[in-house]
Structure formats: structure tokens, C-alpha cells
Design a protein around this motif. Structure first.
Motif, PDB file in Angstrom:
ATOM      1  N   GLN A 104      17.746   0.684  -6.329  1.00  0.00           N
ATOM      2  CA  GLN A 104      18.116   0.333  -7.699  1.00  0.00           C
ATOM      3  C   GLN A 104      17.294  -0.848  -8.174  1.00  0.00           C
ATOM      4  N   ALA A 105      17.257  -0.999  -9.487  1.00  0.00           N
ATOM      5  CA  ALA A 105      16.558  -2.140 -10.079  1.00  0.00           C
ATOM      6  C   ALA A 105      17.247  -3.437  -9.662  1.00  0.00           C
ATOM      7  N   GLY A 106      16.449  -4.414  -9.248  1.00  0.00           N
ATOM      8  CA  GLY A 106      16.970  -5.680  -8.769  1.00  0.00           C
ATOM      9  C   GLY A 106      16.952  -5.827  -7.261  1.00  0.00           C
ATOM     10  N   ASP A 107      16.780  -4.727  -6.531  1.00  0.00           N
ATOM     11  CA  ASP A 107      16.718  -4.806  -5.069  1.00  0.00           C
ATOM     12  C   ASP A 107      15.417  -5.461  -4.628  1.00  0.00           C
ATOM     13  N   VAL A 108      15.458  -6.120  -3.470  1.00  0.00           N
ATOM     14  CA  VAL A 108      14.279  -6.745  -2.878  1.00  0.00           C
ATOM     15  C   VAL A 108      13.938  -5.985  -1.600  1.00  0.00           C
ATOM     16  N   ILE A 109      12.721  -5.454  -1.528  1.00  0.00           N
ATOM     17  CA  ILE A 109      12.273  -4.676  -0.380  1.00  0.00           C
ATOM     18  C   ILE A 109      11.093  -5.390   0.267  1.00  0.00           C
ATOM     19  N   THR A 110      10.858  -5.089   1.549  1.00  0.00           N
ATOM     20  CA  THR A 110       9.812  -5.757   2.313  1.00  0.00           C
ATOM     21  C   THR A 110       8.875  -4.723   2.922  1.00  0.00           C
ATOM     22  N   ALA A 111       7.666  -5.173   3.248  1.00  0.00           N
ATOM     23  CA  ALA A 111       6.658  -4.331   3.906  1.00  0.00           C
ATOM     24  C   ALA A 111       5.785  -5.224   4.759  1.00  0.00           C
ATOM     25  N   SER A 112       5.466  -4.754   5.980  1.00  0.00           N
ATOM     26  CA  SER A 112       4.649  -5.551   6.885  1.00  0.00           C
ATOM     27  C   SER A 112       4.078  -4.647   7.960  1.00  0.00           C
ATOM     28  N   ARG A 113       2.903  -5.030   8.495  1.00  0.00           N
ATOM     29  CA  ARG A 113       2.312  -4.345   9.638  1.00  0.00           C
ATOM     30  C   ARG A 113       2.836  -4.891  10.951  1.00  0.00           C
ATOM     31  N   GLY A 114       3.634  -5.944  10.909  1.00  0.00           N
ATOM     32  CA  GLY A 114       4.187  -6.536  12.114  1.00  0.00           C
ATOM     33  C   GLY A 114       5.607  -6.083  12.378  1.00  0.00           C
ATOM     34  N   ARG A 115       6.271  -6.804  13.289  1.00  0.00           N
ATOM     35  CA  ARG A 115       7.635  -6.490  13.662  1.00  0.00           C
ATOM     36  C   ARG A 115       8.610  -7.106  12.660  1.00  0.00           C
ATOM     37  N   PRO A 116       9.648  -6.374  12.253  1.00  0.00           N
ATOM     38  CA  PRO A 116      10.635  -6.965  11.332  1.00  0.00           C
ATOM     39  C   PRO A 116      11.403  -8.105  11.997  1.00  0.00           C
ATOM     40  N   ALA A 117      11.822  -9.073  11.180  1.00  0.00           N
ATOM     41  CA  ALA A 117      12.524 -10.232  11.723  1.00  0.00           C
ATOM     42  C   ALA A 117      13.832  -9.837  12.388  1.00  0.00           C
ATOM     43  N   SER A 118      14.557  -8.878  11.811  1.00  0.00           N
ATOM     44  CA  SER A 118      15.824  -8.422  12.371  1.00  0.00           C
ATOM     45  C   SER A 118      16.019  -6.962  12.009  1.00  0.00           C
ATOM     46  N   LEU A 119      16.385  -6.156  13.010  1.00  0.00           N
ATOM     47  CA  LEU A 119      16.631  -4.741  12.736  1.00  0.00           C
ATOM     48  C   LEU A 119      17.863  -4.549  11.867  1.00  0.00           C
ATOM     49  N   ALA A 120      18.780  -5.521  11.890  1.00  0.00           N
ATOM     50  CA  ALA A 120      19.992  -5.406  11.087  1.00  0.00           C
ATOM     51  C   ALA A 120      19.711  -5.591   9.605  1.00  0.00           C
ATOM     52  N   ASP A 121      18.585  -6.245   9.276  1.00  0.00           N
ATOM     53  CA  ASP A 121      18.266  -6.507   7.877  1.00  0.00           C
ATOM     54  C   ASP A 121      17.416  -5.407   7.247  1.00  0.00           C
ATOM     55  N   ILE A 122      17.036  -4.382   8.015  1.00  0.00           N
ATOM     56  CA  ILE A 122      16.224  -3.298   7.461  1.00  0.00           C
ATOM     57  C   ILE A 122      17.068  -2.466   6.507  1.00  0.00           C
ATOM     58  N   GLN A 123      16.547  -2.225   5.320  1.00  0.00           N
ATOM     59  CA  GLN A 123      17.251  -1.438   4.317  1.00  0.00           C
ATOM     60  C   GLN A 123      16.312  -0.378   3.749  1.00  0.00           C
ATOM     61  N   ARG A 124      16.880   0.503   2.932  1.00  0.00           N
ATOM     62  CA  ARG A 124      16.076   1.569   2.326  1.00  0.00           C
ATOM     63  C   ARG A 124      14.985   0.972   1.441  1.00  0.00           C
ATOM     64  N   GLY A 125      13.790   1.542   1.568  1.00  0.00           N
ATOM     65  CA  GLY A 125      12.641   1.047   0.823  1.00  0.00           C
ATOM     66  C   GLY A 125      11.739   0.137   1.623  1.00  0.00           C
ATOM     67  N   ASP A 126      12.213  -0.393   2.769  1.00  0.00           N
ATOM     68  CA  ASP A 126      11.367  -1.238   3.613  1.00  0.00           C
ATOM     69  C   ASP A 126      10.345  -0.380   4.356  1.00  0.00           C
ATOM     70  N   CYS A 127       9.157  -0.942   4.565  1.00  0.00           N
ATOM     71  CA  CYS A 127       8.052  -0.204   5.172  1.00  0.00           C
ATOM     72  C   CYS A 127       7.526  -0.982   6.376  1.00  0.00           C
ATOM     73  N   TYR A 128       7.591  -0.369   7.571  1.00  0.00           N
ATOM     74  CA  TYR A 128       7.153  -1.003   8.809  1.00  0.00           C
ATOM     75  C   TYR A 128       6.496   0.045   9.708  1.00  0.00           C
ATOM     76  N   PRO A 129       5.730  -0.398  10.721  1.00  0.00           N
ATOM     77  CA  PRO A 129       5.183   0.560  11.684  1.00  0.00           C
ATOM     78  C   PRO A 129       6.290   1.323  12.405  1.00  0.00           C
ATOM     79  N   LEU A 130       6.015   2.556  12.748  1.00  0.00           N
ATOM     80  CA  LEU A 130       7.028   3.401  13.368  1.00  0.00           C
ATOM     81  C   LEU A 130       7.473   2.863  14.714  1.00  0.00           C
ATOM     82  N   GLN A 131       6.587   2.169  15.434  1.00  0.00           N
ATOM     83  CA  GLN A 131       6.946   1.661  16.750  1.00  0.00           C
ATOM     84  C   GLN A 131       7.990   0.550  16.678  1.00  0.00           C
ATOM     85  N   HIS A 132       8.137  -0.098  15.532  1.00  0.00           N
ATOM     86  CA  HIS A 132       9.099  -1.185  15.381  1.00  0.00           C
ATOM     87  C   HIS A 132      10.429  -0.728  14.781  1.00  0.00           C
ATOM     88  N   LEU A 133      10.550   0.546  14.422  1.00  0.00           N
ATOM     89  CA  LEU A 133      11.794   1.062  13.860  1.00  0.00           C
ATOM     90  C   LEU A 133      12.623   1.705  14.972  1.00  0.00           C
TER      91      LEU A 133
END
Length: 284
Positions: free
Chosen positions: A144-173
Motif C-alpha cells: 500500500q501507499a506509505g509502506d517502506v520497503i528495503t532492497a540489498s545484495r547483502g544479508r537482511p538485518a533481521s529475518l523477522a523484519d522482512i515484509q512483502r516488497g523487500d528484495c534480497y538474495p535467495l540464499q539469505h531468505l
């Protein structure tokens, strides 16, 4: 007659109000429901004002012709004019000018969703986001409008904070994650699972044969980490673990239930009438 028609319309609107936006309709649905204004209320929620025109360019229709100008695909032509939206399928680019050890950027790119829009060139909805600049991405369900999404080639800071729209390497998901817009080669951009309502699921992680781009610009097959994905077709496909995927299932999942309703709507989409082969006059 008029009262009967009015009663049917009211009945369809009442039935359609029971289906919420984002739910998949059952297989047996009244055909009138798919034409009712209540079913199309999701289209009305899309942004139609303050359109960012710098990301849109004119599109030349080829009408089924190939590079030589000859017809290669039949029954194509006409249709409504379209503007092509420039979609960002990469999200987190590779650093081409850096050394090989630091080629992958691990900086987290945070973007804010400004609007969800309609794209005539694809079945899924698109989202207008802004970080250092504005760009379009494929919109998953629930974004939805107003959401904040993230994208990185590295490892996410926390797996619990991953939400729809975030983009990360498959090995870190984590295993079992639903993803879309999947790369085949790191840094080339998403090429798989980009249609409306589609998604792939991470099944397992293992070592196997992967394609990599060497210094000469050619692809070579080498051993490395792979992530096995279950595609929408049901087949399991090994993908390079360094390729990126976007979390979530793509929007407009009811696209497969749509009914054109009349021949004119098919002509709007650039589809010409089909004829039986025995009636087609062969040109010599």
C-alpha cells in the motif's frame, strides 16, 4: 422487464460485496459478477492523479511484424494507444567499477511506496516508489501507499523484519518464503515469475551447477550454491543462490478470472478476429 433487469443488477452487487479485494474467487462464479461495478472496485482504488510522466515513454506497436517487416504472428493489430512504464527489475544493482571482492553492494536501499498504479503492458499492478529517485516496481499483494520497503545484495538485518516488497538474495531468505521477480543471473534483473497472481516458493538450499558471468562477458557453468524454487508450473528449478528475489505474491490475482464480455474489448487489446483455416485465402 426493466424491474427484472434492475433486480439482477442489485443481486450481483450484493454477491460481489461479499468478495473482498485481494481474495481469489471460486471456480464457479456468476458471469455477471465479473462485469459488475462492485467487482471492479479494486481498479477504482488505483492512483490516477499526479502521474509521474518521466518514467513513461511512447510505445510503437509492431502488430505481429518481425524485424524484416513481415507478419510473423497472426491476428494482431490495432488497439488502444499505450505508454510504456520503465520498470526497475534490478532493485539493488551491482557495482561494476569496484573490485571483484567489493563488487556486491551490501548497502540497504530504503524506498517509500507513493502509489499503486495500473500498467496496460502487464497483468500485474505496479508501484511507484521513491528513494534517491522515483521508479516503478512490480507490486505484490498487500503493498500500500506509505509502506517502506528495503532492497540489498547483502544479508537482511533481521529475518523477522522482512515484509512483502523487500528484495534480497535467495540464499539469505528462509526456506518456505514466497518470492517473485527472480533473477537468473546476479545483477541482470528479475526475469522469472512476473505475471499477475504468480509466485515461487523456496524449497531447499544445496550445492550444484550454476551459471556465472566471467571477465570476458561470457557465461560459464561452475559449481556453487543453488536455491531450489518451486515454480508456478509445479516444477523445481535450481537458481544461483546470489540471485535476488522479491518477497510476496504478485497483485491482481483475479486477472485469470476476467471475462472480456464483448468483441470490442478484445480489439482494444490489439487482438483481431480469428478465422478458421479453411476460410483463409492463401496469398501466393
Amino acid at each position: 422487464m426493466a424491474m427484472r433487469l434492475l433486480g439482477q443488477i442489485v443481486n450481483q452487487i450484493v454477491i460481489a460485496s461479499k468478495f473482498q479485494i485481494g481474495t481469489v474467487l471460486p471456480s464457479k462464479v456468476n458471469s455477471g459478477l465479473l462485469h459488475s461495478s462492485a467487482f471492479l472496485q479494486g481498479r477504482a482504488l488505483l492512483n490516477k492523479k499526479n502521474i509521474f510522466k518521466k518514467l513513461k515513454h511512447g510505445k510503437v506497436r509492431i502488430s505481429g511484424r518481425d524485424s524484416t517487416g513481415r507478419k510473423s504472428v497472426g491476428y494482431r493489430g490495432g488497439g488502444h494507444k499505450r505508454l510504456y512504464r520503465l520498470i526497475d527489475f534490478v532493485r539493488a544493482p551491482l557495482l561494476e567499477n569496484a573490485s571483484k571482492s567489493t563488487r556486491v553492494t551490501e548497502d540497504v536501499i530504503k524506498s517509500k511506496v507513493l502509489a499503486i498504479e495500473y500498467d496496460p503492458n502487464r497483468s500485474a499492478r505496479i508501484a511507484l516508489i521513491a528513494d534517491t529517485k522515483r521508479k516503478y516496481i512490480l507490486a505484490p499483494i498487500g503493498l500500500q501507499a506509505g509502506d517502506v520497503i528495503t532492497a540489498s545484495r547483502g544479508r537482511p538485518a533481521s529475518l523477522a523484519d522482512i515484509q512483502r516488497g523487500d528484495c534480497y538474495p535467495l540464499q539469505h531468505l528462509p526456506i518456505g518464503t514466497i518470492v517473485h521477480n527472480i533473477e537468473l543471473t546476479p545483477g541482470k534483473g528479475g526475469q522469472l515469475v512476473r505475471s499477475a497472481g504468480t509466485s515461487a516458493q523456496i524449497i531447499r538450499k544445496e550445492s550444484g551447477e550454476v551459471r556465472r558471468l566471467n571477465a570476458h562477458g561470457t557465461y560459464v557453468t561452475r559449481s556453487g550454491k543453488v536455491v531450489v524454487l518451486r515454480m508456478p508450473s509445479g516444477t523445481n528449478v535450481p537458481i544461483n543462490a546470489f540471485c535476488m528475489g522479491t518477497v510476496g505474491r504478485l497483485s491482481n490475482e483475479n486477472h485469470k478470472h476476467r471475462i472480456l464480455g464483448k468483441a470490442g474489448r478484445a480489439r482494444w487489446l490489439g487482438r483481431r478476429p480469428r478465422m478458421k483455416k479453411k476460410f483463409v485465402v492463401k496469398v501466393r
